[in-house]
Write an enzyme that holds these catalytic residues in place. Sequence first.
Site, PDB file in Angstrom:
ATOM      1  N   ARG A   1      -2.794  12.720   1.307  1.00 62.55           N
ATOM      2  CA  ARG A   1      -3.862  13.480   1.976  1.00 62.55           C
ATOM      3  C   ARG A   1      -4.810  14.147   0.984  1.00 62.55           C
ATOM      4  NH1 ARG A   1      -0.963  10.698   4.264  1.00 62.55           N
ATOM      5  NH2 ARG A   1       0.153  11.083   6.212  1.00 62.55           N
ATOM      6  N   ARG A   2      -5.061  13.450  -0.093  1.00 61.46           N
ATOM      7  CA  ARG A   2      -6.099  13.898  -1.044  1.00 61.46           C
ATOM      8  C   ARG A   2      -7.135  12.803  -1.244  1.00 61.46           C
ATOM      9  NH1 ARG A   2      -3.050  17.068  -5.900  1.00 61.46           N
ATOM     10  NH2 ARG A   2      -1.304  17.823  -4.650  1.00 61.46           N
ATOM     11  N   GLY A   3      -7.139  11.847  -0.350  1.00 62.16           N
ATOM     12  CA  GLY A   3      -8.166  10.812  -0.421  1.00 62.16           C
ATOM     13  C   GLY A   3      -7.802   9.634  -1.311  1.00 62.16           C
TER      14      GLY A   3
ATOM     15  N   LEU B   1      -5.778   6.972  -0.697  1.00 57.75           N
ATOM     16  CA  LEU B   1      -5.906   5.703   0.029  1.00 57.75           C
ATOM     17  C   LEU B   1      -7.384   5.384   0.280  1.00 57.75           C
ATOM     18  CD1 LEU B   1      -4.583   3.316   1.479  1.00 57.75           C
ATOM     19  CD2 LEU B   1      -4.659   4.664   3.576  1.00 57.75           C
ATOM     20  N   THR B   2      -8.145   6.400   0.620  1.00 62.38           N
ATOM     21  CA  THR B   2      -9.566   6.179   0.909  1.00 62.38           C
ATOM     22  C   THR B   2     -10.271   5.553  -0.299  1.00 62.38           C
ATOM     23  OG1 THR B   2      -9.483   8.097   2.344  1.00 62.38           O
ATOM     24  CG2 THR B   2     -11.674   7.329   1.711  1.00 62.38           C
TER      25      THR B   2
ATOM     26  N   VAL C   1       1.135   5.677  -1.431  1.00 67.55           N
ATOM     27  CA  VAL C   1       0.659   6.838  -2.205  1.00 67.55           C
ATOM     28  C   VAL C   1       1.867   7.724  -2.476  1.00 67.55           C
ATOM     29  CG1 VAL C   1      -0.805   8.909  -2.079  1.00 67.55           C
ATOM     30  CG2 VAL C   1      -1.666   6.722  -1.222  1.00 67.55           C
TER      31      VAL C   1
ATOM     32  N   VAL D   1       0.854  -1.195   0.000  1.00 69.71           N
ATOM     33  CA  VAL D   1       0.000   0.000   0.000  1.00 69.71           C
ATOM     34  C   VAL D   1       0.887   1.241   0.000  1.00 69.71           C
ATOM     35  CG1 VAL D   1      -1.761   1.283   1.273  1.00 69.71           C
ATOM     36  CG2 VAL D   1      -1.735  -1.222   1.357  1.00 69.71           C
TER      37      VAL D   1
ATOM     38  N   TYR E   1      -5.325   2.684   9.456  1.00 61.67           N
ATOM     39  CA  TYR E   1      -6.338   1.761   8.930  1.00 61.67           C
ATOM     40  C   TYR E   1      -7.623   1.634   9.743  1.00 61.67           C
ATOM     41  CZ  TYR E   1      -2.694   0.460   5.661  1.00 61.67           C
ATOM     42  OH  TYR E   1      -1.731   0.498   4.672  1.00 61.67           O
TER      43      TYR E   1
ATOM     44  N   PHE F   1       3.911 -10.069   5.692  1.00 62.74           N
ATOM     45  CA  PHE F   1       3.680  -9.941   4.250  1.00 62.74           C
ATOM     46  C   PHE F   1       3.491  -8.483   3.903  1.00 62.74           C
ATOM     47  CE2 PHE F   1      -0.301 -10.871   6.450  1.00 62.74           C
ATOM     48  CZ  PHE F   1      -1.142  -9.882   6.011  1.00 62.74           C
TER      49      PHE F   1
END
Length: 405
Positions: free
Chosen positions: A91-93, A95-96, A85, A83, A124, A405
């Site tokens: 902080r622009r969404g 990951l969301t 970014v 994972v 998370y 992992f």
Amino acid sequence: MTEHDVRPLTESEFRASNDLFRKALNAPTVTDEGWRLLAERYEPGRVWGDHIGGQLAGTTMSFASSLALPGGAELPAAAVTAVGVRADLTRRGVLTELMRAQLDEVRRRGEAAVMLHASETAIYGRFGYGVATRSRTVALETARAAPRDRAPGGGRVRLVGVDEAAEILPGLYRGLGVVRAGMIARPPSWWLTHLRRRDSNGDHAVIAVHSDPNGIDDGFAVWVPSGNDYRFGDGRTTLRLLDLHAAGPAATAALWWFLLGVDLADEVVAIERPIDEPLEWWLTDSRQSRVRDVYDGLWVRPVDVPAMLRERDYGTAEPVVLEVRDGLLPDNAGCYLVGPDGAEPTERDPQLSVDVAELASLLFGEARPSTLAEANLIEAHDPKALDPADRLFATLERAWCGTHF
Ligand SMILES: CC(C)(COP(=O)(O)OP(=O)(O)OC[C@H]1O[C@@H](n2cnc3c(N)ncnc32)[C@H](O)[C@@H]1OP(=O)(O)O)[C@@H](O)C(=O)NCCC(=O)NCCS
């Protein structure tokens, strides 16, 4: 407003996804040889990218696995990894958006949970992940840590090469069965990168297999020596233990005694060990098992809450009505009657309410309901329900994952 374009990546985009992830971790990108191994983990349909202005902005992926619950039931689960970014697009969404798409995908696949190891604890929880297991790092001085007379051990330990390990270890791990709740299945692609990884000198990890007095293999350990040239620095050599699984205390202890007996090693440092591994009870001087750290291990996000509640074993107490709240996957939300014989949806009024993230901690016995209530993470509409809930969710053994992992 940022325009997001979230979609599964194609095979030709997998390496760019890995490069982005590694840069997000401030790690070097992998070599061609490294990528040949890692590429095996990238499965079409399971790798996601979010694009901003036509450029890859962030990524996540998962591989198929399973997760053991208290009592030994194993449910299909997706292991989320890689994972990241881009540092200039956080902080622009991003990951969301990725987490939403991935949760929908996993639900469509019928997997009961997603799980991961978190780089930071703040990330998370908002997506419904909660701490399911904890681990510890222990350090032992080889010159001082000695087994008590009655400590377990025995059998034989032999070193094996990478090719032999690749033949033996996957079956050996599977054959050990569900030793603890929180353990996961390791797919072939996981083994490939785990066993063929190289240290900074280009050497493979050292791998040992234990066999019992009848010659049956029943445990293994994987470690990386970090040597110091004795002419410089303090000249100390540390064996970094990455992985140790065995059928029982005799094999586990025998692997420990082997490590502590390796010539010219001053210290063994083991990461991700079970919190209740009885090392202290095996040593003549219990203080020689020095716990350096205790930390969150596996984070679990229940995707199919009814299945996870149903498949877990419970203790003996009066049934309680537990409400689960889930803003991202509303099908999970509702009340469940939890009792010694299992759990099922109910129309009754809730006695306790919990968010899905903290439900993960309850499911694995990582936190008692009354502890979560004291932290205002469980709403106790009927405080008398906390005592039976504590008994129902209690586990005899700490959950432990033991697979990174
Ligand atoms: C962690 C990371 C993936 C977050 O990505 P992102 O696109 O910035 O996250 P989002 O913009 O969707 O953030 C969603 C929310 O989580 C918060 N958040 C995200 N990352 C956070 C962090 N590391 N610490 C605290 N809060 C964080 C955001 O502030 C935001 O909160 P808000 O909704 O109240 O505004 C990104 O910062 C990253 O790549 N970090 C380095 C690599 C890494 O740690 N990867 C995870 C490996 S397990």
